[in-house]
Design a protein around this motif. Structure first.
Motif: not given
Length: 340
Positions: A265-267, A270, A283, A285, A331, A334, A338
């Protein structure tokens, strides 16, 4: 190496900044690193030890710890191994932090078993130790664990992949982490459970380790395609490995007809889901893990109350191609949540 006397912090910093035990440390001088955000010498000192300081997941974790330390009037000292698996570096970091007077240590173990003796020594000296993201083996080696439910993360993408295949015969490649690393084992097992198959199921036609690295993910995918050109589902330990797999598939003209699912779930990952390179990702956290960990250490310092047990910091399936019966968010959500 055990230490029976408390070393001056200036000496510890000096040793760290000259590369002691191949370790990367922040707060190596006045006004640098995490110490610049501290509230002074009388504040609660919190240690953060990550696997590396380059992976965006751990960069975000450190950001979360720094922010929480500032908000809670604590002083953060951070360290990281030079590579994922640098147990010796993490052991040295624990020893240095204990000697410097930290009240608690937050750690993402590179080796869940080998790090345990160093953790036990720290706890014996009254230091609260909390594992973030990756559990120790045994999990009871630390006071508490703040982490994603990695089995659940794997289950979500397994359920998604099963639904997305819509009854077609699956030929699955699993691009894993490394032997014996708990987070990789849990995600792998969760994926198989979610897909409804066992470890020895003939649907799994290829399994390769990637170390969570993009280049190694590409090589692993190339090897799997050579072994079984008909692969149509790819499970990956994380999004860098997924993007490596995508590159290999694209080179073969297969990027449109192979389903790739992942965890993180990193940018960057995503956005890869948004672009259609990855079908779905679970994702997690890291900022929340670190922030809650810092708060727990501050609480311990103030009233002696120790955090204990497992705290699930959450996981969400992210996809723009939702499947019936599988709970997910798109997304847009997300990208709002992210990291990296």
């Amino acid at each position: 190496m055990s230490r029976t006397t408390r070393l001056p912090l200036s000496l510890i910093r000096a040793a760290a900044c000259t590369g002691l035990a191949a370790l990367t440390l922040t707060a190596c001088g006045p006004g640098s690193g995490s110490d610049s955000a501290s509230s002074g010498s009388g504040s609660v000192k919190v240690g953060l030890i990550t696997k590396t300081d380059t992976n965006p997941f751990f960069v975000k974790m450190k950001e979360g710890a720094e922010k929480a330390a500032k908000e809670n009037g604590a002083q953060l000292v951070s360290a990281a191994g030079k590579f994922d698996g640098d147990n010796a570096g993490q052991v040295t970091a624990i020893e240095n932090m204990v000697a410097s007077g930290v009240k608690g240590i937050l750690i993402t173990p590179s080796d869940s078993k080998a790090i345990v003796p160093a953790i036990e020594k720290a706890r014996a000296k009254g230091v609260l130790v909390i594992a973030l993201d990756t559990p120790t083996e045994p999990e009871s080696a630390v006071d508490a664990l703040f982490a994603t439910d990695n089995v659940k993360a794997g289950e979500l993408i397994g359920e998604y992949a099963k639904a997305a295949m819509k009854g077609k015969t699956a030929k699955i490649a699993t691009l894993d982490l490394a032997p014996g690393v708990s987070v990789g084992v849990q995600r792998h097992e969760g994926f198989l459970k979610g897909f409804g198959i066992g470890e020895k199921d003939p649907a799994v036609v290829c399994s390769q380790d990637t170390g969570g690295d993009q280049a190694k993910g590409q090589t692993a995918m190339e090897n799997c395609l050579q072994k079984e050109p008909g692969i149509n589902v790819v499970y990956t330990i994380n999004e860098p490995a997924a993007l490596g797999a995508y590159t290999a598939l694209k080179a073969k003209g297969r990027e449109k007809d192979v389903l790739i699912v992942s965890v993180d779930g990193g940018c960057t990952g995503t956005r890869a889901v948004e672009e259609g390179k990855i079908a779905a990702t679970s994702q997690q956290y890291p900022l929340k893990m670190a922030a809650e960990g810092v708060k727990a250490v501050v609480t311990y310092a103030k009233d002696g109350k120790k955090a204990s047990g497992y705290t699930d910091t959450g996981v969400t399936l992210i996809t723009d191609k939702a499947q019936a019966g599988v709970t997910s968010k798109d997304t847009a959500y997300g990208l709002e949540n992210c990291w990296g």
